[in-house]
Design a protein around this motif. Structure first.
Motif, PDB file in Angstrom:
ATOM      1  N   GLN A 114      21.925  -1.666 125.622  1.00 17.96           N
ATOM      2  CA  GLN A 114      22.074  -1.792 125.174  1.00 17.96           C
ATOM      3  C   GLN A 114      21.387  -2.917 124.278  1.00 17.96           C
ATOM      4  N   THR A 115      19.998  -3.481 124.942  1.00 22.01           N
ATOM      5  CA  THR A 115      19.382  -4.442 124.649  1.00 22.01           C
ATOM      6  C   THR A 115      18.956  -4.611 123.641  1.00 22.01           C
ATOM      7  N   PRO A 116      19.323  -5.208 122.098  1.00 18.64           N
ATOM      8  CA  PRO A 116      18.632  -4.919 120.429  1.00 18.64           C
ATOM      9  C   PRO A 116      17.091  -5.395 120.588  1.00 18.64           C
ATOM     10  N   TRP A 117      16.252  -4.442 119.982  1.00 17.35           N
ATOM     11  CA  TRP A 117      14.549  -4.713 120.158  1.00 17.35           C
ATOM     12  C   TRP A 117      14.214  -5.958 119.774  1.00 17.35           C
ATOM     13  N   PRO A 118      15.027  -6.537 118.793  1.00 13.66           N
ATOM     14  CA  PRO A 118      15.009  -7.998 118.480  1.00 13.66           C
ATOM     15  C   PRO A 118      14.648  -9.353 119.555  1.00 13.66           C
ATOM     16  N   TRP A 119      15.236  -8.723 120.711  1.00 16.42           N
ATOM     17  CA  TRP A 119      14.865  -9.646 121.681  1.00 16.42           C
ATOM     18  C   TRP A 119      14.016  -9.374 122.664  1.00 16.42           C
ATOM     19  N   VAL A 120      13.382  -8.235 122.793  1.00 19.75           N
ATOM     20  CA  VAL A 120      12.440  -7.367 123.230  1.00 19.75           C
ATOM     21  C   VAL A 120      10.994  -7.723 122.584  1.00 19.75           C
ATOM     22  N   ALA A 121      10.847  -7.364 121.054  1.00 23.18           N
ATOM     23  CA  ALA A 121       9.961  -7.660 120.666  1.00 23.18           C
ATOM     24  C   ALA A 121       9.949  -9.951 120.239  1.00 23.18           C
ATOM     25  N   GLY A 122      11.253 -10.490 119.851  1.00 24.60           N
ATOM     26  CA  GLY A 122      10.809 -11.899 120.586  1.00 24.60           C
ATOM     27  C   GLY A 122      10.130 -12.999 121.799  1.00 24.60           C
ATOM     28  N   VAL A 123      10.560 -11.667 123.016  1.00 30.13           N
ATOM     29  CA  VAL A 123      10.018 -11.927 124.409  1.00 30.13           C
ATOM     30  C   VAL A 123       8.207 -11.940 124.028  1.00 30.13           C
ATOM     31  N   TYR A 124       7.922 -10.808 124.026  1.00 31.38           N
ATOM     32  CA  TYR A 124       6.837 -10.249 123.283  1.00 31.38           C
ATOM     33  C   TYR A 124       6.238 -11.287 122.575  1.00 31.38           C
TER      34      TYR A 124
END
Length: 353
Positions: A114-124
């Motif tokens: 359920q992790t939002p994609w914008p969170w992943v994109a922000g990390v990268y």
């Protein structure tokens, strides 16, 4: 017939991080676990490449794991800051080994579905920003589902003029810090609301500096460059050192243990900003707050003097003494007495309650 009593099973909480690492080191060659990262010779024949050429090509590799709830939370940083911090923590270990060049990173991501994609994109995005600043590329990695968010980052770099190793300190060496300590812990306290800036008498500039130190630490490759540039012509390369990610006191103890010398810190020379020194917890945060990512070095006095003149913010904080610690005695004391440092400044250790 009486049944034999079952022996209690040791748990990681019984061992603590450092004892766990000591036991795991049995599975590797001697000394392999002793430093911030692993040094992998490139295999060239020194007679053909020359010692300088061989060292210039040596590869350094390091892995760190950042776990949600232990190393980061949404309460203290956004995803881009987390990405930067994950990269910088690993790159700091490369600098602590004497690297000047970053090859790149691999990243393992574990996250709930359920992790939002914008969170992943922000990390990268944050990882990318760090690599753009310090060099190197994102080399690859892996992804997996899991019950909590986790980043496993492996950094690769190339050695500069020579290695920095914890065991290379010698009696009489000066202990040098490349910058202030305690700012990252102050930043965390501000972000968590543990400290009211107005009541503590902290100005806005210092507060922002502390928060930036916590969220966006700087690997000290510039300090390695200064160290190389000011090496006395008559001195062979010998530098003891580590980074202070686990705390200043823990870094000094790691050097003293590995080098077989007691360490003596000068209380009046601790690398504290004046405003932090005025806080009741300032000295403790300087010694054990951790995550400042400065370098702590043990070098000969003439080299140390040259480094202090060349590197703004660096300071002499003590020295290594001739006698090793006897069993039961502390490896680290104040320079004006044999009194050990205060309780609670040993730095962070995993698995302990």
């Amino acid at each position: 017939m009486e049944q034999p009593l079952e022996q209690p099973v040791e748990r990681l909480a019984d061992l603590g991080e450092w004892e766990l690492l000591r036991r795991l080191a049995r599975y590797a060659p001697p000394g392999q676990f002793d430093d911030d990262a692993a040094l992998i010779p490139d295999g060239q024949d020194p007679a053909q490449a020359g010692e300088a050429g061989r060292r210039q090509a040596d590869l350094v590799i390091n892995t760190d794991v950042l776990v949600e709830g232990i190393h980061f939370s949404d309460a203290t940083m956004g995803p881009a800051d987390l990405g930067w911090r994950a990269s910088a923590a690993n790159l700091s270990d490369l600098a602590a080994m004497g690297c000047r060049q970053v090859v790149g990173l691999t990243v393992g991501l574990v996250a709930p579905a359920q992790t939002p994609w914008p969170w992943v994109a922000g990390v990268y995005d944050g990882l990318h920003q760090s690599l753009e600043h310090y060099g190197g590329t994102l080399l690859g990695g892996d992804c997996s589902g899991g019950s909590q968010r986790l980043l496993a980052v492996t950094a690769l770099g190339r050695l500069g003029r020579g290695p920095i190793r914890r065991r290379d300190g010698r009696a009489g060496d000066w202990l040098v810090s490349t910058g202030p300590h305690g700012l990252s812990r102050l930043g965390l306290a501000l972000l968590l609301g543990e400290l009211d800036p107005a009541t503590a008498g902290l100005d806005g500039v210092l507060c922002q500096q502390a928060i930036t130190a916590h969220r966006r630490p700087r690997p000290r490759f510039d300090a390695v460059a200064s160290l190389e540039a000011c090496q006395p012509a008559s001195s062979p390369w010998r530098v003891g050192g580590t980074d202070s990610s686990d705390g200043l006191a823990a870094a000094v103890v790691a050097i003293s243990r590995a080098s077989g010398c007691r360490a003596r810190l000068e209380r009046q020379a601790l690398p504290l900003t004046p405003a932090l020194a005025a806080l009741a917890s300032g000295e403790a945060w300087c010694l054990g707050g951790g995550e400042d990512f400065e370098l702590v070095l043990a070098i000969a006095p003439d080299w140390a003097e040259a480094l202090l003149a060349a590197l703004p913010g660096a300071g002499r904080i003590g020295e290594l003494a001739a006698e090793p610690a006897a069993p039961g005695e502390p490896w680290l004391t104040w320079s004006d007495s044999d009194a050990p440092l205060p309780e609670g400044v040993a730095g962070f250790s995993h698995f302990r309650p």
